[in-house]
Design an enzyme around this catalytic site. Structure first.
Site, PDB file in Angstrom:
ATOM      1  N   ASP A   1      46.140  37.731  43.179  1.00  0.00           N
ATOM      2  CA  ASP A   1      45.932  38.324  41.840  1.00  0.00           C
ATOM      3  C   ASP A   1      44.536  37.964  41.315  1.00  0.00           C
ATOM      4  O   ASP A   1      44.343  37.716  40.123  1.00  0.00           O
ATOM      5  CB  ASP A   1      47.020  37.905  40.845  1.00  0.00           C
TER       6      ASP A   1
ATOM      7  N   GLY B   1      43.879  36.639  33.260  1.00  0.00           N
ATOM      8  CA  GLY B   1      43.494  36.762  34.666  1.00  0.00           C
ATOM      9  C   GLY B   1      42.585  35.636  35.104  1.00  0.00           C
ATOM     10  O   GLY B   1      41.861  35.049  34.295  1.00  0.00           O
TER      11      GLY B   1
END
Ligand code: DOR
Ligand code: ZN
Length: 425
Positions: free
Chosen positions: A303, A322
């Protein structure tokens, strides 16, 4: 095309041997090989693994080239030991047409550092309203097989069902970002004791678990393949365990950060620790690690989510979620699993290659195998320096941590993309 002779390399932890890489394949293995034309790599103490494969990378191109490009992300991947990455669809424009996925695929070829396999969006514009042109993306030069609205959940059960049915025709996969949006409105971090103390709106574990439970039932009902992105809770592991025991065609990934970091990091209010799904608790981490070992979780996926300074160095509530992942994933896996080379190869290379249908990847370095491989020095401990990363962004949560393992060299189809720990181009 160069040939390479690795002297005294340990293939997946086995006794040292020599390996000859020629014409894009592992040509020979054995003691005392000679090849006068080959470049010699003294590999004492180094471990050879199949090149890593990341099923979940955000490359940001097109649209946010200030955060990452296909080229900088590819370099970051090669330096992390990857030979293939799957590029998520939440670009701008969204990768919801044959044109955009072909553009990303072509940019990957031009960069030539890893194989870039585009993922297509499930719904037009990731809006969750209409199915995107899944067939056209599958038939395009990019040959898309994985579809995901990652960043968003395909929340509408009827759309999810239709997407699963549609991709069945070509053995495609729907990769779900499992987050019931009605349960996470305004959420900033994991819902629990720490969020209560900090006064931040919580993202409850049940918002993930409820969608996974629904989706494994849908996948079972239509007989299609489901992949669950970034599983983050102990409850999700139990839902997956039951589904797999019933024979549901479901696979699952966990990120390095969900294996290592807890919600306590939010106490710093440093948005580098803001991520979606959020960092959870030590209990969740223990369950995720056990599931990675026993196979309920199939793979580690990064990710990798680059964000600019403007999007990260601001107040927690305004920051984008993130974290970077590509250049540190193997070190985190080594830290968490220890030198379990076969398990690492399975969870970070063979299994993701199988799931994504990347048939040239995920092969152990042995004669006849495509020379997509990585040489790791497990004895080195290194301090993570954000400024030294090849990513265009700097949002690593591991800054100044000391982690085990260093990628010494990466080879894509027999050509070095990384040598002596440095990108070749
Ligand atoms: O933390 C995240 N960042 N989670 C996602 O699902 C999307 C990703 C991004 O694109 O930045
Ligand atoms: Zn996601």
């Amino acid at each position: 095309m160069n040939s390479y002779l690795f002297r005294n390399v340990s293939v997946l932890g086995a006794a040292p041997t020599d390996l000859l890489i020629r014409d894009g394949v592992v040509a020979e293995a054995g003691a005392g090989l000679s090849a006068p034309d080959a470049l010699v790599v003294e590999a004492d103490g180094l471990v050879a693994l199949p090149g890593l494969v990341d099923l979940h990378t955000h490359l940001r191109e097109p649209g946010r080239e200030d955060a990452e490009t296909v080229e900088t992300g590819s370099r970051s991947a090669a330096l992390g030991g990857y030979t293939a990455v799957c590029a998520m669809a939440n670009t701008s424009p969204v990768a919801d047409t044959a044109g955009v996925v072909e553009q990303v695929w072509r940019l990957g070829r031009e960069a030539g550092l890893v194989d870039v396999q585009p993922i297509g969006a499930v719904t037009v514009g990731l809006a969750g309203e209409r199915l995107a042109e899944l067939g056209a993306m599958a038939d395009s030069a990019a040959r898309v097989r994985i579809f995901s609205d990652d960043g968003h959940c395909v929340a509408d059960p009827r759309l999810m069902r239709r997407a699963l049915e549609y991709v069945k025709a070509f053995d495609g996969i729907i990769a779900q970002h499992a987050e019931e949006p009605r349960l996470t409105e305004g959420a900033q971090m994991h819902e629990g004791e720490v969020s209560t103390r900090l006064g931040l709106t919580g993202w409850p574990a049940v918002a993930e678990e409820a969608i996974i439970a629904r989706d494994v039932l849908l996948a079972e009902h239509v007989g299609s393949r489901l992949h669950v992105c970034h599983v983050s809770t102990a409850g999700s592991v139990e839902v997956l365990r039951q589904a797999k025991a019933r024979g549901v065609r479901v696979t699952a990934e966990v990120t390095p950060h969900h294996l290592l970091l807890t919600d306590v990091r939010a106490e710093t209010y440093d948005p580098v620790f803001k991520v979606n799904p959020p960092l959870r608790t030590a209990t969740d981490i223990a369950a995720l690690r056990a599931a990675l070992v026993d196979g309920v979780i199939d793979i580690v996926a990064t990710d990798h989510a680059p964000h600019t300074v403007e999007d990260k160095e601001c107040e927690w509530v305004y920051a984008r979620p993130g974290m970077l992942g590509l250049e540190t994933a193997l070190s985190i896996a080594l830290d968490v699993l220890g030198p379990e080379w076969d398990l690492i190869a399975e969870r970070m290379s063979r299994a993701p290659a199988r799931i994504a249908g990347l048939t040239e990847h995920g092969h152990d370095p042995a004669p006849g195998a495509p020379a997509n491989l990585v040489l790791v020095d497990p004895a080195v401990r290194r301090v993570i320096e954000p400024a030294e990363m090849a990513s265009r962004s700097r949002n690593t949560p591991y800054a100044r941590m000391t982690l085990p393992g260093r990628i010494v060299a990466t080879f894509l189809r027999g050509e070095a993309t990384v040598l002596d720990g440095k990108a070749v181009k």
